[in-house]
Design a protein around this motif. Structure first.
Motif, PDB file in Angstrom:
ATOM      1  N   LYS A 147      -3.582   1.147   7.793  1.00  0.00           N
ATOM      2  CA  LYS A 147      -3.501  -0.038   6.936  1.00  0.00           C
ATOM      3  C   LYS A 147      -2.110  -0.670   6.971  1.00  0.00           C
ATOM      4  N   GLN A 171      -4.439   6.838   6.186  1.00  0.00           N
ATOM      5  CA  GLN A 171      -5.178   7.713   5.264  1.00  0.00           C
ATOM      6  C   GLN A 171      -6.217   8.507   6.032  1.00  0.00           C
ATOM      7  N   GLU A 172      -6.472   9.721   5.574  1.00  0.00           N
ATOM      8  CA  GLU A 172      -7.626  10.459   6.103  1.00  0.00           C
ATOM      9  C   GLU A 172      -8.874   9.633   5.810  1.00  0.00           C
ATOM     10  N   PHE A 173      -9.902   9.784   6.622  1.00  0.00           N
ATOM     11  CA  PHE A 173     -11.147   9.052   6.412  1.00  0.00           C
ATOM     12  C   PHE A 173     -11.953   9.754   5.321  1.00  0.00           C
ATOM     13  N   LEU A 174     -12.323   8.996   4.286  1.00  0.00           N
ATOM     14  CA  LEU A 174     -13.093   9.577   3.189  1.00  0.00           C
ATOM     15  C   LEU A 174     -14.551   9.167   3.303  1.00  0.00           C
ATOM     16  N   LYS A 176       0.833  -1.203   0.000  1.00  0.00           N
ATOM     17  CA  LYS A 176       0.000   0.000   0.000  1.00  0.00           C
ATOM     18  C   LYS A 176       0.869   1.256   0.000  1.00  0.00           C
ATOM     19  N   GLU A 183      -7.575   2.108  -2.636  1.00  0.00           N
ATOM     20  CA  GLU A 183      -6.537   1.076  -2.759  1.00  0.00           C
ATOM     21  C   GLU A 183      -6.578   0.528  -4.167  1.00  0.00           C
ATOM     22  N   GLU A 187     -18.933   3.743  -1.963  1.00  0.00           N
ATOM     23  CA  GLU A 187     -17.807   2.959  -2.485  1.00  0.00           C
ATOM     24  C   GLU A 187     -18.216   2.205  -3.735  1.00  0.00           C
TER      25      GLU A 187
HETATM   26  P1  AMP Z   1      -9.024  -1.324   1.464  1.00  0.00           P
HETATM   27  O1  AMP Z   1      -8.706  -2.800   1.548  1.00  0.00           O
HETATM   28  O2  AMP Z   1      -7.840  -0.446   1.566  1.00  0.00           O
HETATM   29  O3  AMP Z   1      -9.951  -0.978   0.304  1.00  0.00           O
HETATM   30  O4  AMP Z   1      -9.928  -1.043   2.751  1.00  0.00           O
HETATM   31  C1  AMP Z   1     -11.002  -1.899   3.127  1.00  0.00           C
HETATM   32  C2  AMP Z   1     -12.245  -1.089   3.389  1.00  0.00           C
HETATM   33  O5  AMP Z   1     -11.995  -0.105   4.384  1.00  0.00           O
HETATM   34  C3  AMP Z   1     -12.701  -0.301   2.163  1.00  0.00           C
HETATM   35  O6  AMP Z   1     -13.496  -1.112   1.341  1.00  0.00           O
HETATM   36  C4  AMP Z   1     -13.452   0.840   2.806  1.00  0.00           C
HETATM   37  O7  AMP Z   1     -14.764   0.441   3.189  1.00  0.00           O
HETATM   38  C5  AMP Z   1     -12.680   1.095   4.062  1.00  0.00           C
HETATM   39  N1  AMP Z   1     -11.689   2.183   3.868  1.00  0.00           N
HETATM   40  C6  AMP Z   1     -10.411   2.024   3.456  1.00  0.00           C
HETATM   41  N2  AMP Z   1      -9.767   3.199   3.377  1.00  0.00           N
HETATM   42  C7  AMP Z   1     -10.652   4.146   3.755  1.00  0.00           C
HETATM   43  C8  AMP Z   1     -10.597   5.568   3.880  1.00  0.00           C
HETATM   44  N3  AMP Z   1      -9.476   6.258   3.642  1.00  0.00           N
HETATM   45  N4  AMP Z   1     -11.717   6.209   4.269  1.00  0.00           N
HETATM   46  C9  AMP Z   1     -12.859   5.533   4.538  1.00  0.00           C
HETATM   47  N5  AMP Z   1     -12.976   4.182   4.461  1.00  0.00           N
HETATM   48  C10 AMP Z   1     -11.894   3.491   4.055  1.00  0.00           C
END
Ligand code: AMP
Length: 433
Positions: free
Chosen positions: A151, A193-196, A111, A291, A200
């Protein structure tokens, strides 16, 4: 052509099912496969697909199998063998294999790599930082002022992402990954990461080193329970297309994400052949990448391949050969819905070996396909053998009919403790209405 598919989940069952329909396929092996894969037959000659009991990470034995059977094309399903360099190994031995090489697979395997790449090439993503020491990581988390995503850098079976509502939670998550090493070597580094906020969506693009062909949209349902409650899972269901990203939105994602990504790969000599699967958050400020994954999504593949009209053997060959610019992707105008039936307790502990009934009945339903994931054969029965057991998939002219058809098939199937969500596609219906 003789094909070898690597993996054992619902994604691999859908790949095998679609490849077996190709008039080009004269033999298919799958390592290690599952009980449903072993029941597939080739359209060209009626031969059965053969499952071979070799794990997806046992690279030397997979290579020996491909050499022994004189396989013409190997298709890699899961992320781990890609990160281990299966593509590089097969190519060194003169074998054709579909999937990104080790350098290209870093988009999923690290990542921190992906985040730095996005920053170098102006791809919209969350404000973030990468750290290997808890002190600076906590200072960065504090600078975000509360909610954030912490992460583990590497592959952690989809469990390495900790969503934190407060700084205290973020500090705990940082210690979990960097100090307690809960995710082992995958957590040598972490990304914060900042929370977005937003909706999705998953994107998939088939790439051949120069060209990227975008698929229609799909949406996964990551949480175990209805209403997006409960723990994060590998994915409890999907539908495609979704009403969340219009054609204009998709074109915007191509312009702001895919095109700079392609230019960045060219500039950094990353020769990417395979699926690029970005997870996006549709924020008020436009789509942002959460991601990158370097393979087909599971269970996204189940809905995509039931809609795909092209010959998948031809597509994957073009992706290996760099000739995708000559092919147009064709999609059936239906909506496909996949409902995952999981073992009771998943994603926590669960029992295996529960007999599954009703598969024959479900197989008779029109426009329905039950993809197997964690299943095995025990004598004359098919039994549960994993967390996610089946991907019950149906397609119809609209979302409402596709949902009804998928749940009708789910109703026909039984095993002890079966657990599934009742709201797959429900948000799509609300939005559509
Ligand atoms: P990822 O495997 O990095 O996609 O993260 C798994 C799940 O976490 C994602 O499907 C999102 O629901 C949540 N998530 C990951 N990064 C963020 C972020 N920066 N802000 C909000 N939710 C996130």
């Amino acid at each position: 052509m003789k094909l070898l598919v690597i993996g054992s989940g619902g994604r691999e069952h859908s790949l095998v099912w679609k490849l077996a329909q190709s008039p080009l396929a004269s033999g298919i092996w799958c390592a290690p496969g599952n009980a449903g894969i072993a029941e597939e037959r080739l359209a060209r000659n009626g031969e059965a697909v053969q499952c071979v009991n070799i794990g997806a990470e046992d690279l030397p034995r997979l290579l020996a199998l491909a050499q022994e059977r004189r396989v013409d094309l190997t298709v890699v399903g899961p992320d781990n063998p890609l990160a281990l360099g299966i593509v590089d190994l097969f190519q060194q031995h003169g074998l054709r294999i579909w999937g990104p090489n080790r350098k290209a697979a870093q988009f999923e395997a690290s990542k921190a790599f992906s985040q730095a790449f996005m920053e170098r090439h102006g791809i919209p993503t969350a404000h973030s930082g990468a750290f290997s020491q808890p002190g600076p990581a906590k200072a960065f988390a504090a600078s975000l002022g509360g909610p954030c995503a912490v992460k583990a850098d590497g592959l952690a079976l989809g469990k390495g992402v900790l969503i934190c509502a407060t700084l205290a939670e973020a500090e705990k998550a940082i210690d979990e990954i960097l100090v307690r090493k809960t995710f082992g070597a995958a957590g040598g580094q972490l990304v914060i990461q900042e929370f977005l906020k937003g909706t999705e969506v998953s994107l998939h693009a088939l790439c051949d080193g120069k060209t990227a062909k975008l698929f229609p949209t799909s949406q996964d349902h990551k949480r175990a329970l209805d209403g997006d409650q409960g723990l994060n899972t590998g994915g409890m269901g999907t539908f495609s297309p979704t009403p969340f990203l219009s054609q204009t939105g998709l074109a915007e994602a191509r312009r702001s994400i895919l095109e700079p990504w392609l230019r960045g790969c060219a500039a950094e000599a990353i020769d990417y052949h395979g699926i690029l699967y970005p997870g996006l958050m549709l924020t008020a400020a436009g789509p942002k990448v959460l991601e990158f994954n370097a393979r087909f999504g599971d269970p996204e593949t189940q809905v995509y391949l039931t809609r795909l009209r092209n010959d998948l053997v031809e597509l994957l060959q073009a992706s290996v050969d760099g000739t995708l610019d000559k092919i147009e992707l064709k999609w059936s105008p239906v909506v496909a819905v996949c409902v995952v039936m999981a073992s009771g307790g998943y994603p926590g502990g669960y029992a295996k070996g529960k007999p599954i009934s009703g598969l024959e009945k479900a197989a008779q339903l029109p426009d329905t396909k039950v993809f197997h994931a964690g299943t095995a054969r025990a004598g004359d029965r098919i039994v549960t053998n994993g967390g996610r057991v089946l991907g019950v998939t149906a397609w119809a002219p609209d979302l409402s009919a596709a949902r009804a058809a998928a749940y009708a098939a789910v109703d026909a199937i039984h095993f002890d403790g079966a657990q599934f969500r009742l709201d797959i596609g429900a948000k799509g219906l609300e939005r559509g209405a």
